[in-house]
Design a protein around this motif. Structure first.
Motif, PDB file in Angstrom:
ATOM      1  N   ASP A   1      13.217   8.536 -58.556  1.00 23.70           N
ATOM      2  CA  ASP A   1      12.755   9.206 -57.338  1.00 23.70           C
ATOM      3  C   ASP A   1      13.037   8.417 -56.073  1.00 23.70           C
ATOM      4  N   ALA A   2      13.325   7.118 -56.187  1.00 25.31           N
ATOM      5  CA  ALA A   2      13.598   6.290 -55.017  1.00 25.31           C
ATOM      6  C   ALA A   2      14.242   4.991 -55.473  1.00 25.31           C
TER       7      ALA A   2
ATOM      8  N   SER B   1       1.831  10.635 -62.677  1.00 25.60           N
ATOM      9  CA  SER B   1       1.826  10.969 -61.254  1.00 25.60           C
ATOM     10  C   SER B   1       2.611   9.966 -60.414  1.00 25.60           C
ATOM     11  N   LEU B   2       2.970   8.814 -60.997  1.00 21.54           N
ATOM     12  CA  LEU B   2       3.686   7.790 -60.255  1.00 21.54           C
ATOM     13  C   LEU B   2       5.174   8.131 -60.153  1.00 21.54           C
ATOM     14  N   PRO B   3       5.763   7.963 -58.972  1.00 20.19           N
ATOM     15  CA  PRO B   3       7.211   8.160 -58.854  1.00 20.19           C
ATOM     16  C   PRO B   3       7.965   7.026 -59.544  1.00 20.19           C
TER      17      PRO B   3
ATOM     18  N   GLN C   1       1.794   1.320 -57.366  1.00 19.20           N
ATOM     19  CA  GLN C   1       2.560   2.127 -56.428  1.00 19.20           C
ATOM     20  C   GLN C   1       3.523   3.079 -57.118  1.00 19.20           C
ATOM     21  N   ALA C   2       4.098   2.619 -58.228  1.00 21.33           N
ATOM     22  CA  ALA C   2       5.187   3.388 -58.834  1.00 21.33           C
ATOM     23  C   ALA C   2       5.419   2.948 -60.272  1.00 21.33           C
TER      24      ALA C   2
ATOM     25  N   GLY D   1       9.198   8.522 -52.401  1.00 19.37           N
ATOM     26  CA  GLY D   1       9.651   8.942 -53.730  1.00 19.37           C
ATOM     27  C   GLY D   1       8.741   9.996 -54.330  1.00 19.37           C
ATOM     28  N   ALA D   2       7.436   9.838 -54.125  1.00 21.13           N
ATOM     29  CA  ALA D   2       6.492  10.848 -54.626  1.00 21.13           C
ATOM     30  C   ALA D   2       6.711  12.184 -53.933  1.00 21.13           C
TER      31      ALA D   2
END
Length: 349
Positions: free
Chosen positions: A122-123, A5-7, A36-37, A337-338
């Motif tokens: 994603d970011a 589920s993490l970006p 966070q990611a 990002g998510a």
């Protein structure tokens, strides 16, 4: 274990002559950072070792051959590291502008943008860079945002957002002489900047942001006696925005005098301010909280964030750099990002 589920967020070390590597080393000592990611460091091994040495920390990383493998990681509790050979340590003088450092920054960021275009990340969250060094190293644009936009094929409106906690700002003109600012003002540009920051705030998790539009002249033009931009351009832009349908009620208001507009934001009336030129917003944001400010590159097809401060050449290598803005930049990159990943995964309608 992996957390799907993490970006995936690419982290870069910034200008090798500045404080970037030590900021990232200090950032990754925060246990909550990895929550966070799915974080992937991208840069030169010697520079990463330098950052850890300066801060007196050791951050274990997992070697990763390329960013395309980031989503396949089986354990995201540790950051991954994509090694590059963009610059030698001998080519860098700590605390000084140099073409070698600027060229390195461009090479690293371009690799990350290639991964973004391929859908592998994603970011991007990048540590501070220096525009002069980048221009010496081959940057053909006025700033990194214009480089990002060209590289990523952006044809629509884009601009920098500067954020401080719950307050975001965008601007109609950026790195241009003050005498030229009036020529940048138009109903279209103001409408685009306002819509862009409204949508970005929603993407960052705010359901119903309120956006204030600043005036241009002293005292909001004093009814046209001190300039007509408010009457002829800015007010019509606000009216055009108000006439459209939005997910939340009446999200745009103004124009308000620029010398009092931030008081309204401080009172919680607005979460975003559209300013007309660079220092109109930057002075206020930096005065309110320089060490926590974040720059978001608005209007790009992938979220890109960075701390709003610079490379701090004067303290590079001294272990004094404040990590708070970098931490804030990472959190925004992860949230956006998510949202970006979810939009990409959503079925077309």
């Amino acid at each position: 274990m992996a957390n799907a589920s993490l970006p995936v967020v690419a982290l870069t070390l910034g200008d090798p002559a500045g404080i970037g590597a030590e900021l990232i080393a200090r950032l990754l000592t925060k246990p909550e950072a990895m929550q966070q990611a799915n974080l992937v460091l991208v840069g030169d091994p010697w520079l990463w070792e330098h950052g850890q040495r300066i801060t007196g920390v050791q951050v274990p990383t997992v070697p990763l051959q390329q960013l395309a493998h980031a989503r396949d990681r089986t354990d995201t509790h540790l950051p991954a590291f994509v090694s590059m050979d963009s610059v030698s340590a001998s080519a860098i003088t700590l605390g000084q502008v140099g073409a070698a450092g600027g060229k390195s920054v461009l090479q690293v960021l371009n690799l990350c943008m290639d991964a973004a275009l391929a859908g592998d990340i994603d970011a991007i969250c990048f540590a501070p860079l220096n525009k002069q060094a980048m221009k010496l190293g081959g940057l053909r644009h006025e700033d990194e945002l214009h480089h990002f936009a060209e590289y990523l094929g952006v044809t629509g409106y884009f601009c920098e957002f500067n954020t401080l906690g719950d307050l975001w700002t965008s601007r109609i003109s950026s790195h241009v002489p003050l005498k030229d600012v009036a020529s940048y003002l138009s109903v279209e540009r103001i409408s685009q900047a306002a819509e862009l920051i409204y949508n970005a705030l929603r993407a960052s998790g705010l359901a119903a942001p309120k956006v204030a539009i600043a005036g241009f002249n002293p005292h909001n033009g004093d009814g046209g006696t001190c300039g007509r931009e408010e009457i002829d351009i800015i007010a019509p832009a606000v009216q055009a925005l108000q006439a459209r349908d939005w997910p939340s009620d009446a999200p745009f208001h103004g124009p308000f005098p620029a010398d009092t507009i931030f008081l309204k934001a401080q009172a919680g009336e607005y979460q975003a301010i559209v300013t007309m030129y660079h220092d109109q917003g930057q002075i206020a944001i930096k005065l309110l909280g320089f060490s926590r400010g974040v720059t978001v590159q608005g209007g790009l097809p992938i979220p890109i964030t960075t701390p709003a401060h610079g490379t701090a050449y004067d303290i590079a290598g001294q272990g004094k750099a404040n990590v708070e803005a970098t931490w804030q930049a990472l959190q925004i990159a992860a949230r956006m990002g998510a949202a970006h990943r979810d939009r990409q995964a959503a079925p077309a309608v």
